[in-house]
Design a protein around this motif. Sequence first.
Motif, mmCIF file in Angstrom:
data_model
loop_
_atom_site.group_PDB
_atom_site.id
_atom_site.type_symbol
_atom_site.label_atom_id
_atom_site.label_comp_id
_atom_site.label_asym_id
_atom_site.label_seq_id
_atom_site.Cartn_x
_atom_site.Cartn_y
_atom_site.Cartn_z
ATOM 1 N N ALA A 132 3.980 -9.724 17.705
ATOM 2 C CA ALA A 132 4.191 -8.154 17.749
ATOM 3 C C ALA A 132 3.134 -7.609 18.708
ATOM 4 C CB ALA A 132 4.297 -7.467 16.433
ATOM 5 N N ASN A 133 3.497 -6.216 18.924
ATOM 6 C CA ASN A 133 2.421 -5.575 19.535
ATOM 7 C C ASN A 133 2.025 -4.791 18.299
ATOM 8 O OD1 ASN A 133 5.050 -5.115 22.073
ATOM 9 N ND2 ASN A 133 2.732 -5.560 22.788
ATOM 10 N N LEU A 134 0.632 -5.422 18.215
ATOM 11 C CA LEU A 134 -0.112 -5.156 16.889
ATOM 12 C C LEU A 134 -0.829 -3.646 16.859
ATOM 13 C CD1 LEU A 134 -1.814 -8.505 16.032
ATOM 14 C CD2 LEU A 134 0.586 -7.858 15.383
ATOM 15 N N GLY A 135 -1.364 -3.143 18.024
ATOM 16 C CA GLY A 135 -2.008 -1.906 17.908
ATOM 17 C C GLY A 135 -2.934 -1.782 18.897
ATOM 18 N N HIS A 136 -4.415 -1.745 18.281
ATOM 19 C CA HIS A 136 -5.379 -1.234 19.057
ATOM 20 C C HIS A 136 -6.704 -1.946 18.879
ATOM 21 C CE1 HIS A 136 -8.433 1.632 20.666
ATOM 22 N NE2 HIS A 136 -9.078 1.181 19.561
ATOM 23 N N TYR A 137 -7.231 -2.381 19.890
ATOM 24 C CA TYR A 137 -8.487 -3.228 19.703
ATOM 25 C C TYR A 137 -9.496 -2.622 20.572
ATOM 26 C CZ TYR A 137 -11.639 -6.906 21.521
ATOM 27 O OH TYR A 137 -12.672 -7.618 21.848
ATOM 28 N N GLU A 138 -10.722 -2.349 20.103
ATOM 29 C CA GLU A 138 -11.751 -1.718 21.183
ATOM 30 C C GLU A 138 -13.163 -2.148 20.646
ATOM 31 O OE1 GLU A 138 -13.765 2.676 22.318
ATOM 32 O OE2 GLU A 138 -11.640 2.616 21.403
ATOM 33 N N THR A 139 -13.929 -2.689 21.802
ATOM 34 C CA THR A 139 -15.337 -3.068 21.464
ATOM 35 C C THR A 139 -16.364 -2.553 22.531
ATOM 36 O OG1 THR A 139 -16.639 -5.161 20.956
ATOM 37 C CG2 THR A 139 -15.127 -5.195 22.789
ATOM 38 N N SER A 159 0.983 -1.233 0.014
ATOM 39 C CA SER A 159 0.202 -0.002 -0.143
ATOM 40 C C SER A 159 0.815 1.434 0.012
ATOM 41 C CB SER A 159 -0.793 -0.062 1.261
ATOM 42 O OG SER A 159 -1.637 1.326 1.261
ATOM 43 N N PRO A 160 0.529 2.254 -0.989
ATOM 44 C CA PRO A 160 1.441 3.613 -0.927
ATOM 45 C C PRO A 160 0.977 4.275 0.358
ATOM 46 C CG PRO A 160 0.166 3.491 -3.002
ATOM 47 C CD PRO A 160 -0.112 2.318 -2.195
ATOM 48 N N GLN A 161 -0.026 4.103 1.140
ATOM 49 C CA GLN A 161 -0.030 4.547 2.609
ATOM 50 C C GLN A 161 1.001 4.296 3.421
ATOM 51 O OE1 GLN A 161 -3.965 3.933 4.264
ATOM 52 N NE2 GLN A 161 -3.606 4.932 5.910
ATOM 53 N N TYR A 162 1.415 3.209 3.511
ATOM 54 C CA TYR A 162 2.645 2.762 4.444
ATOM 55 C C TYR A 162 3.915 2.422 3.804
ATOM 56 C CZ TYR A 162 -1.851 1.803 6.613
ATOM 57 O OH TYR A 162 -3.104 1.781 7.049
ATOM 58 N N ASN A 163 3.902 2.345 2.344
ATOM 59 C CA ASN A 163 5.260 2.064 1.593
ATOM 60 C C ASN A 163 5.153 3.126 0.408
ATOM 61 O OD1 ASN A 163 7.600 1.230 0.620
ATOM 62 N ND2 ASN A 163 6.879 -0.453 0.042
ATOM 63 N N PRO A 164 5.164 4.417 0.646
ATOM 64 C CA PRO A 164 5.172 5.643 -0.405
ATOM 65 C C PRO A 164 6.317 5.447 -1.463
ATOM 66 C CG PRO A 164 5.933 6.576 1.598
ATOM 67 C CD PRO A 164 5.512 5.336 2.034
ATOM 68 N N SER A 165 7.365 4.678 -1.118
ATOM 69 C CA SER A 165 8.576 4.580 -2.029
ATOM 70 C C SER A 165 8.426 3.666 -3.068
ATOM 71 C CB SER A 165 9.872 4.165 -1.209
ATOM 72 O OG SER A 165 9.755 2.856 -0.715
ATOM 73 N N GLY A 166 7.406 2.865 -2.840
ATOM 74 C CA GLY A 166 6.960 1.564 -3.966
ATOM 75 C C GLY A 166 7.796 0.716 -4.261
ATOM 76 N N THR A 167 9.252 0.571 -3.363
ATOM 77 C CA THR A 167 10.044 -0.484 -3.526
ATOM 78 C C THR A 167 10.143 -1.437 -2.112
ATOM 79 O OG1 THR A 167 11.863 1.100 -2.561
ATOM 80 C CG2 THR A 167 11.443 1.283 -4.811
ATOM 81 N N PRO A 168 10.833 -2.695 -2.262
ATOM 82 C CA PRO A 168 10.641 -3.337 -1.003
ATOM 83 C C PRO A 168 11.808 -2.874 -0.187
ATOM 84 C CG PRO A 168 11.597 -4.620 -2.819
ATOM 85 C CD PRO A 168 11.034 -3.318 -3.470
ATOM 86 N N GLN A 195 -6.667 -2.667 14.842
ATOM 87 C CA GLN A 195 -5.503 -2.106 14.189
ATOM 88 C C GLN A 195 -4.457 -3.187 14.297
ATOM 89 O OE1 GLN A 195 -3.306 0.853 16.567
ATOM 90 N NE2 GLN A 195 -2.959 1.936 14.571
ATOM 91 N N ASP A 196 -4.161 -3.695 12.877
ATOM 92 C CA ASP A 196 -3.191 -4.768 12.731
ATOM 93 C C ASP A 196 -1.570 -4.175 12.869
ATOM 94 O OD1 ASP A 196 -4.977 -6.524 11.959
ATOM 95 O OD2 ASP A 196 -4.810 -6.461 9.878
ATOM 96 N N SER A 197 -1.368 -3.130 12.974
ATOM 97 C CA SER A 197 0.024 -2.744 13.318
ATOM 98 C C SER A 197 -0.233 -1.191 13.873
ATOM 99 C CB SER A 197 0.719 -2.731 12.104
ATOM 100 O OG SER A 197 0.532 -1.856 11.206
ATOM 101 N N PRO A 198 1.027 -1.013 14.524
ATOM 102 C CA PRO A 198 0.875 0.741 15.015
ATOM 103 C C PRO A 198 0.667 1.708 13.823
ATOM 104 C CG PRO A 198 2.514 -0.735 16.359
ATOM 105 C CD PRO A 198 2.160 -1.583 15.038
ATOM 106 N N GLN A 199 1.123 1.116 12.622
ATOM 107 C CA GLN A 199 1.073 2.155 11.384
ATOM 108 C C GLN A 199 -0.433 2.007 10.760
ATOM 109 O OE1 GLN A 199 3.631 -0.385 11.669
ATOM 110 N NE2 GLN A 199 5.098 0.983 12.877
ATOM 111 N N ALA A 200 -0.706 0.975 10.935
ATOM 112 C CA ALA A 200 -2.041 0.813 10.177
ATOM 113 C C ALA A 200 -3.484 1.741 10.549
ATOM 114 C CB ALA A 200 -2.473 -0.725 10.118
ATOM 115 N N ALA A 201 -4.234 1.959 9.950
ATOM 116 C CA ALA A 201 -5.522 2.693 10.347
ATOM 117 C C ALA A 201 -6.506 1.714 11.040
ATOM 118 C CB ALA A 201 -6.182 3.028 8.954
ATOM 119 N N ILE A 202 -7.282 2.405 11.940
ATOM 120 C CA ILE A 202 -8.075 1.749 12.737
ATOM 121 C C ILE A 202 -9.322 1.541 11.922
ATOM 122 C CG2 ILE A 202 -9.394 1.577 14.822
ATOM 123 C CD1 ILE A 202 -7.121 3.325 16.358
#
Length: 372
Positions: free
Chosen positions: A238-245, A203-212, A278-285
């Motif tokens: 890993a510590n994935l991020g956030h969970y709320e219900t 995803s360009p949102q998390y990898n704007p360089s477009g390269t591995p 939230q699957d990772s600290p960088q991912a959107a909720i």
Amino acid sequence: ERDPKRRIQKGFGEVFLPLVSGDGVVQSFALELGSRYSDYDEQGTSNTYKALFTLGFEAPVRLRGGLQHANRAPNVGELYAPENTAIVNSAYNGDPCGTNSFAPWGANPAYNPNYANAIALCSQMMGPGASIFYAEPQTGVFPSVTVVEQGNPTVGSEQADTVTFGAVISLENIEVAVDWYQIEIEDIIGVTGYDSVYEQCLSPQYNPSGTPSGNSYCQYIQRNQETGGTLRVSAPRANLGHYETSGVDVQFNWRKQLGEGTLGLNVLTTFLDTYELQDSPQAAIIDIVGTNGAPGGAQFDYRMFTTLNYFRGPFSTALRWRRYPDIKHSTFRTDKNTPTEGAAKYDVFDLNGRYAFSEKFDVRFGIDNLLD
């Protein structure tokens, strides 16, 4: 090598305080308080606590609720487990580099208008194998994928806060309970998801360089340099991020003497308000209420379980009705216009019974999905 030994020290205390007990308008009021102190070699110190209450009135009404703060350190397996191959479900039809993927950041033009960018990045990981992999479009549905799970010694603790409030009404043959709840977990410990690894890479949102290069999630992916296919996808803890219900549970109980037996009815309905992941600290909720698929599974808007039971001496039987509403496909979570359909509402009936010949011997029977 890292020493897997762990040193843990804990101390805790609890107290129950019956503050009011009498015959007035307020007939009872009690508090339950508790606290725990923990000291871990690697995760440091933490404090957890709880404060719960019950409040009874002259009328047949009782209030209850409280708050709790909890801390969970990773266990030995989450820290040091060796590599293990596991088969898991993908919400986006398997390989996001495939042109049959449902991923909105994948290589399928029907789901991603920027599919060319995904193909270009995938091709970099495939090397010479890209020309063979993309020689013909991929087809078919492949929800199951393979990942390599393993422990992670750098995983930290997760923290949770729970708030509840409810009321119970008790009459002669009827009891009704309504409880609201909210649960929030930060730094939740879990296995990095297959879909999350690819999303953070493609995803360009998390990898704007477009390269591995320089993207840690792309490093979890190994592609066959001859065919372009997947060789390995690593999924460390890993510590994935956030969970709320949050939601509301409503329970109804009724019981009536019927001849020499007892007839009972129990109805439990759960209304789900939010279920954020939230699957990772960088991912959107994302809120996955009303959708089905990985991650998070099926999170129906509501679920209803109704049980009609009858007891008479050594014999008992029960008929259970499970009611599930319509649910959308997991791709709806990120694409409200997804062409992929979910599942229609359905009902399931289960029948079971028991006959006790003595305290030591009894016979039981059951039929799941009675009408199908």
